[in-house]
Design a protein around this motif. Structure first.
Motif, mmCIF file in Angstrom:
data_model
loop_
_atom_site.group_PDB
_atom_site.id
_atom_site.type_symbol
_atom_site.label_atom_id
_atom_site.label_comp_id
_atom_site.label_asym_id
_atom_site.label_seq_id
_atom_site.Cartn_x
_atom_site.Cartn_y
_atom_site.Cartn_z
ATOM 1 N N SER A 76 26.338 32.454 59.198
ATOM 2 C CA SER A 76 26.618 33.811 59.299
ATOM 3 C C SER A 76 27.705 34.259 59.292
ATOM 4 N N LEU A 77 28.735 33.664 60.083
ATOM 5 C CA LEU A 77 30.255 33.923 60.084
ATOM 6 C C LEU A 77 30.675 34.006 58.864
ATOM 7 N N GLY A 78 30.558 32.984 57.912
ATOM 8 C CA GLY A 78 31.082 32.912 56.591
ATOM 9 C C GLY A 78 30.770 34.084 55.691
ATOM 10 N N LYS A 79 29.494 34.665 56.131
ATOM 11 C CA LYS A 79 29.157 35.775 55.101
ATOM 12 C C LYS A 79 29.959 37.271 55.563
ATOM 13 N N LYS A 80 30.676 37.080 56.575
ATOM 14 C CA LYS A 80 31.339 38.446 56.890
ATOM 15 C C LYS A 80 32.574 38.629 56.414
ATOM 16 N N LEU A 81 33.078 37.329 55.698
ATOM 17 C CA LEU A 81 34.287 37.313 54.970
ATOM 18 C C LEU A 81 34.417 38.263 53.750
ATOM 19 N N TYR A 82 33.136 38.398 53.411
ATOM 20 C CA TYR A 82 33.167 39.227 52.087
ATOM 21 C C TYR A 82 32.658 40.836 52.195
ATOM 22 N N THR A 83 32.906 41.318 53.481
ATOM 23 C CA THR A 83 32.832 42.694 53.680
ATOM 24 C C THR A 83 33.788 43.374 52.901
ATOM 25 N N GLY A 84 33.555 44.559 52.057
ATOM 26 C CA GLY A 84 34.331 45.308 51.529
ATOM 27 C C GLY A 84 35.466 44.686 50.163
ATOM 28 N N ARG A 85 34.921 43.648 49.896
ATOM 29 C CA ARG A 85 35.621 42.998 48.695
ATOM 30 C C ARG A 85 34.672 42.418 47.636
ATOM 31 N N SER A 86 34.996 42.725 46.337
ATOM 32 C CA SER A 86 34.344 42.474 45.035
ATOM 33 C C SER A 86 35.013 41.611 44.614
ATOM 34 N N ARG A 87 34.453 40.681 43.508
ATOM 35 C CA ARG A 87 34.922 39.725 42.900
ATOM 36 C C ARG A 87 35.785 40.467 41.644
ATOM 37 N N ASN A 88 35.808 41.607 41.535
ATOM 38 C CA ASN A 88 36.530 42.319 40.431
ATOM 39 C C ASN A 88 38.041 42.114 41.067
ATOM 40 N N ASP A 89 38.297 42.733 42.262
ATOM 41 C CA ASP A 89 39.629 42.790 42.585
ATOM 42 C C ASP A 89 39.926 41.098 43.234
ATOM 43 N N GLN A 90 38.984 40.434 43.669
ATOM 44 C CA GLN A 90 39.261 38.953 43.986
ATOM 45 C C GLN A 90 39.993 38.358 42.782
ATOM 46 N N ILE A 91 39.343 38.449 41.652
ATOM 47 C CA ILE A 91 39.808 37.544 40.366
ATOM 48 C C ILE A 91 41.188 38.232 39.882
ATOM 49 N N ALA A 92 41.182 39.442 40.094
ATOM 50 C CA ALA A 92 42.617 40.032 39.475
ATOM 51 C C ALA A 92 43.695 39.512 40.559
ATOM 52 N N THR A 93 43.666 39.553 41.854
ATOM 53 C CA THR A 93 44.445 39.046 42.482
ATOM 54 C C THR A 93 44.642 37.522 42.582
ATOM 55 N N THR A 94 43.660 36.720 42.412
ATOM 56 C CA THR A 94 43.871 35.179 42.199
ATOM 57 C C THR A 94 44.526 35.048 41.070
ATOM 58 N N LEU A 95 44.089 35.690 39.744
ATOM 59 C CA LEU A 95 44.920 35.438 38.772
ATOM 60 C C LEU A 95 46.693 35.590 38.882
ATOM 61 N N LYS A 96 46.860 36.770 39.551
ATOM 62 C CA LYS A 96 48.092 37.200 39.630
ATOM 63 C C LYS A 96 48.886 36.216 40.474
ATOM 64 N N LEU A 97 48.388 35.593 41.580
ATOM 65 C CA LEU A 97 48.747 34.791 42.374
ATOM 66 C C LEU A 97 49.217 33.274 41.643
ATOM 67 N N TRP A 98 48.112 32.875 40.788
ATOM 68 C CA TRP A 98 48.374 31.756 39.878
ATOM 69 C C TRP A 98 49.546 31.815 39.142
ATOM 70 N N CYS A 99 49.523 32.942 38.506
ATOM 71 C CA CYS A 99 50.953 33.171 37.413
ATOM 72 C C CYS A 99 52.121 33.365 38.200
ATOM 73 N N LYS A 100 52.111 33.767 39.303
ATOM 74 C CA LYS A 100 53.419 33.605 40.019
ATOM 75 C C LYS A 100 53.865 32.320 40.188
ATOM 76 N N LYS A 101 52.928 31.580 40.791
ATOM 77 C CA LYS A 101 53.149 30.149 40.992
ATOM 78 C C LYS A 101 53.611 29.318 39.731
ATOM 79 N N LYS A 102 52.872 29.756 38.664
ATOM 80 C CA LYS A 102 53.171 28.732 37.615
ATOM 81 C C LYS A 102 54.295 29.593 36.904
ATOM 82 N N LEU A 103 54.803 30.527 36.898
ATOM 83 C CA LEU A 103 55.961 31.074 36.413
ATOM 84 C C LEU A 103 57.166 30.667 37.095
ATOM 85 N N ASN A 104 57.070 30.566 38.330
ATOM 86 C CA ASN A 104 58.059 29.861 39.229
ATOM 87 C C ASN A 104 58.521 28.604 39.154
#
Length: 443
Positions: A76-104
């Protein structure tokens, strides 16, 4: 999952950052947050080099896989991590992080390629060859000058990468599904934890924005065009019709039928791959053009275009460096080719201008002289003075001083010109510029 499994590291980075923000607002205790972060780090360590477990799972995507894996480990502790977060903002953030690493990483490859061009330029300052317009011999240049031209092309690519990184350096995390989060979080702090310069300003835009992908693919397309032109030049220079350069056996192949052939395979592949990157850019434009705000499942298609294009760009930059490091320039053949084709004709026209003749008149006069030279099957420097004087009385024996290749080059001494002096200055300037960048990046 077959596409976005590559985002596992970035998804874990954003999840760790989110756990720290949940600690700040009291959703997690200090002990809980540390346990979640430790578990996420261990999941990354266990899967970063072997993604078979991820790919063989039945999860819909990388986010679902990570959530399930964390819950399986922490309950149940693992379930708490997803409080207040959507996959919509999660994927947008994840993609930007990947792009930063790849572009560098690609940024480093651009700098390496420029360094490889600079090494060749330093060697071939005095290697004279024909310059072309319309694929016709135009004026003499040097192989160093040719190298410096491509350094400038890739310098613009380097700056575009830097600007694209700056433009995308805003974290969408905390935007929720479309309208933000009801939890009082510090989004700027959240952004900084992940290494972003700041956070985005509008949640509705944040989860649906893929402009950063369009910009990156645009930069990639321009750079691939430069790589394609580079490849085409070398394919031509390597042909039997010119034989200006030799290519390493490691990047060429023989014909299945004709034993004399040595085909520039890698260069042709780079040239061909350019169209695939263009295709990714056009596909993204088409994907986005009709989408209403905000998130739509169509976005599932964006990653395959982004990943494919940037992988291709990365590979082509790497191979271009391999080509340059193993190239052989046939110096004597280049020089002999520069002496043919009346590439010093402009010098004759300029000579008459210095004698008081208008350039337009001198242009016509030299055209007639060249026709005569062709008829006599002689170069301009081998024409008798009487031939010159037949077309204009102002010609004298000093014309021959203007017709040497060295004279042609030395006269192009304006800033950015082909003269040996300007070439040496350009090499010195570029070397300082590259060293400054490398010092900043500590490479």
């Amino acid at each position: 999952m077959s596409v976005d499994y590559r985002l596992v590291e970035e998804d874990i980075i954003s999840s760790i950052a989110w756990s720290r923000i949940l600690l700040d607002i009291g959703i997690l205790t200090d002990i809980d947050q540390k346990l979640i972060e430790k578990t996420l780090s261990q999941i990354l360590k266990d899967n970063i080099d072997d993604t078979n477990k991820i790919l063989s799972s039945q999860a819909e995507d990388i986010h679902s896989w990570l959530e399930t894996t964390l819950i399986n480990k922490l309950g149940s502790l693992g379930k708490k991590l997803y409080t207040g977060r959507s996959r919509n903002d999660q994927i947008a953030t994840t993609l930007k992080l990947w792009c930063k690493k790849k572009l560098n990483h690609i940024y480093m490859l651009i700098i390496q390629l420029q360094s490889d061009f600079l090494d060749q330029a330093t060697i071939h300052v005095h290697t004279i060859m024909p310059g072309y317009t319309h694929l016709q011999r135009a004026q003499p240049i040097t192989f160093a000058f040719w190298c410096l031209a491509y350094i400038e092309m890739f310098e613009r690519d380097r700056k575009r990468i830097k600007q694209a990184l700056k433009n995308s350096d805003f974290s969408p995390l905390g935007s929720g599904a479309i309208s933000g989060t009801s939890w009082v979080i510090n989004r700027k702090k959240l952004a900084q934890i992940m290494g972003f310069a700041n956070c985005t300003s509008n949640a509705l835009d944040s989860v649906s924005d893929r402009d950063f992908i369009l910009e990156i693919l645009s930069v990639a397309s321009i750079s691939m065009m430069h790589l394609s032109r580079f490849s085409e030049d070398l394919i031509f220079y390597n042909s039997g019709e010119t034989n200006f350069i030799g290519l390493s056996d490691s990047i060429t192949s023989g014909s299945s039928l004709m034993p004399q052939k040595k085909n520039p395979d890698i260069l042709e592949l780079i040239r061909g791959k350019c169209s695939a990157v263009y295709g990714s850019l056009f596909s993204m434009f088409t994907l986005l053009k009709g989408l209403p705000l905000s998130y739509n499942k169509d976005f599932q298609e964006d990653k395959k275009h982004l990943f494919s294009a940037l992988d291709t760009w990365e590979d082509c930059l790497t191979m271009a460096s391999v080509v340059l490091k193993n190239i052989t320039v046939n110096i004597d053949i280049c020089k002999r080719a520069a002496e043919k084709g009346y590439s010093n004709a402009t010098e004759v026209a300029d000579y008459l201008v210095n004698k008081g003749v208008s350039f337009r008149d001198s242009h016509d006069i030299v055209g007639q002289i060249i026709l005569e030279a062709i008829r006599l099957n002689k170069s301009l420097k081998n024409l008798d003075i009487s031939v010159y004087q037949k077309y204009h009385i102002n010609f004298s024996n000093d014309i021959y001083k203007c017709l040497t290749l060295k004279s042609c080059l030395d006269k192009r001494n304006s800033y950015g010109g082909v003269s040996f002096e300007q070439t040496e200055k350009s090499i010195c300037f570029i070397k300082k510029r590259l060293n400054k960048i490398k010092n900043i990046l500590k490479i």
